[in-house]
Design a protein around this motif. Structure first.
Motif, PDB file in Angstrom:
ATOM      1  N   TYR A  54       8.633   7.534 -25.581  1.00 43.74           N
ATOM      2  CA  TYR A  54       9.768   7.441 -24.662  1.00 43.74           C
ATOM      3  C   TYR A  54      10.961   8.185 -25.259  1.00 43.74           C
ATOM      4  N   TYR A  58      15.146   8.372 -24.682  1.00 42.87           N
ATOM      5  CA  TYR A  58      16.394   7.908 -24.084  1.00 42.87           C
ATOM      6  C   TYR A  58      17.539   8.687 -24.728  1.00 42.87           C
ATOM      7  N   GLN A  80      22.002   8.382 -25.335  1.00 46.57           N
ATOM      8  CA  GLN A  80      23.176   7.542 -25.203  1.00 46.57           C
ATOM      9  C   GLN A  80      24.402   8.423 -25.355  1.00 46.57           C
ATOM     10  N   SER A  93      28.837   5.403 -26.288  1.00 44.85           N
ATOM     11  CA  SER A  93      29.054   3.982 -25.969  1.00 44.85           C
ATOM     12  C   SER A  93      28.624   3.587 -24.556  1.00 44.85           C
ATOM     13  N   GLN A  94      27.985   4.498 -23.822  1.00 49.60           N
ATOM     14  CA  GLN A  94      27.429   4.104 -22.529  1.00 49.60           C
ATOM     15  C   GLN A  94      26.055   3.481 -22.745  1.00 49.60           C
ATOM     16  N   GLY A  95      25.499   2.871 -21.717  1.00 55.22           N
ATOM     17  CA  GLY A  95      24.158   2.330 -21.834  1.00 55.22           C
ATOM     18  C   GLY A  95      23.142   3.433 -22.030  1.00 55.22           C
ATOM     19  N   PRO A  96      22.128   3.197 -22.862  1.00 51.88           N
ATOM     20  CA  PRO A  96      21.077   4.209 -23.030  1.00 51.88           C
ATOM     21  C   PRO A  96      20.500   4.614 -21.678  1.00 51.88           C
ATOM     22  N   TYR A 141      17.457   6.479 -19.629  1.00 52.29           N
ATOM     23  CA  TYR A 141      16.064   6.919 -19.684  1.00 52.29           C
ATOM     24  C   TYR A 141      15.967   8.393 -19.322  1.00 52.29           C
ATOM     25  N   TYR A 196      17.206   9.487 -28.512  1.00 55.46           N
ATOM     26  CA  TYR A 196      16.281   8.611 -29.227  1.00 55.46           C
ATOM     27  C   TYR A 196      14.846   8.856 -28.747  1.00 55.46           C
ATOM     28  N   ARG A 206       6.387   3.215 -27.976  1.00 52.70           N
ATOM     29  CA  ARG A 206       6.289   1.854 -27.446  1.00 52.70           C
ATOM     30  C   ARG A 206       4.869   1.551 -27.025  1.00 52.70           C
ATOM     31  N   LYS A 229       9.777  -4.673 -25.926  1.00 47.40           N
ATOM     32  CA  LYS A 229      11.047  -4.230 -26.474  1.00 47.40           C
ATOM     33  C   LYS A 229      11.005  -2.757 -26.863  1.00 47.40           C
ATOM     34  N   LEU A 230      12.180  -2.153 -26.910  1.00 51.18           N
ATOM     35  CA  LEU A 230      12.357  -0.808 -27.419  1.00 51.18           C
ATOM     36  C   LEU A 230      12.986  -0.914 -28.800  1.00 51.18           C
ATOM     37  N   PHE A 237      15.022   1.116 -31.344  1.00 49.43           N
ATOM     38  CA  PHE A 237      15.826   2.315 -31.534  1.00 49.43           C
ATOM     39  C   PHE A 237      16.007   2.564 -33.029  1.00 49.43           C
ATOM     40  N   GLY A 238      15.868   3.837 -33.431  1.00 51.82           N
ATOM     41  CA  GLY A 238      16.064   4.152 -34.840  1.00 51.82           C
ATOM     42  C   GLY A 238      16.638   5.537 -35.020  1.00 51.82           C
ATOM     43  N   GLY A 239      17.816   5.612 -35.579  1.00 48.94           N
ATOM     44  CA  GLY A 239      18.370   6.908 -35.948  1.00 48.94           C
ATOM     45  C   GLY A 239      18.773   7.781 -34.776  1.00 48.94           C
TER      46      GLY A 239
END
Lengths: 110, 117
Positions: A34, A36, A38, A41-44, A46, A87, A91, A97-98, A100-102
């Protein structure tokens, strides 16, 4: 979920294609890739996802290598509004759950 | 198209107070997820609900609780607030394929910015 590795940052020129790499060498057969993004500061948001085949939608293309150990997100014509943290997430099909890393901080320059 | 709605968008609380965040999923979505994003950090999964039952749990403090209601909206209740709880809180929603219980794509709301003073 498999760990993904992305470069921390990259710049690209407005109007050019942006190619964002992602390594997921331990990905298992039932894990989707997947993407995504961002924007500050907005919602991630897709973007796209895939399992084995390459995928394309109105936002981007996703190229997955045949061994599935890496993938590339392609933004065909980057605009200044594409500046964001991108990101790449592996998954499990049965997971919820997602993780998120880095991510890669992409800066599109005029 | 309708998106995930979160309220309030901004919330300021004092230490040791309580806060309630609300999430209204996309119509016909039956699963909600809560994520927390501290300053300069990546979003971290807290908890999720499917059909009003908790479906997964992440690094959610014991001071936090959440539930999903019959209309599928969800509320995250946070008590004894600490300075470290200051963060963006995102809600996401998706559908679940009932035959396989595989979650479809998650779509995120705009978030609630909680500031604890």
């Amino acid at each position: 979920d498999a760990k993904t590795t992305q470069p921390p940052s990259m710049d690209c020129a407005e109007g050019r294609a942006a190619n964002l790499p992602c390594n997921h060498s331990t990905i298992s057969g039932n894990e989707y890739v997947y993407w995504y993004r961002q924007i500050h500061s907005q919602g991630p948001q897709y973007i796209i996802h895939g399992l084995k085949n390459n995928e394309t939608n109105e936002m981007a293309s996703l190229i997955i290598t045949e061994d599935r150990k890496s993938s590339t997100l392609i933004l065909p014509h980057a605009t200044l509004r594409d500046t964001a943290v991108y990101y790449c997430i592996a998954r499990k099909a049965a997971g919820n759950k997602l993780t998120f890393g880095g991510g890669t901080r992409v800066l599109v320059k005029p | 198209a309708a998106g995930v709605i979160q309220s309030p968008r901004h919330l300021i609380k004092e230490k040791r107070e309580t806060a309630t965040l609300k999430c209204y999923p996309i119509p016909r979505h039956d699963t909600v997820y809560w994520y927390q994003q501290g300053p300069g950090q990546d979003p971290q999964f807290l908890i999720s609900f499917y059909e009003k039952m908790q479906s997964d749990k992440g690094s959610i403090p014991d001071r936090f609780s959440a539930q999903q209601f019959s209309d599928y909206h969800s509320e995250l209740n946070m008590s004894s607030l600490e300075l470290g709880d200051s963060a963006l809180y995102f809600c996401a929603s998706s559908t679940i394929r009932r035959a396989t219980y595989v979650a479809d794509t998650q779509y995120f709301g705009p978030g609630t910015r909680l500031t604890v003073l």
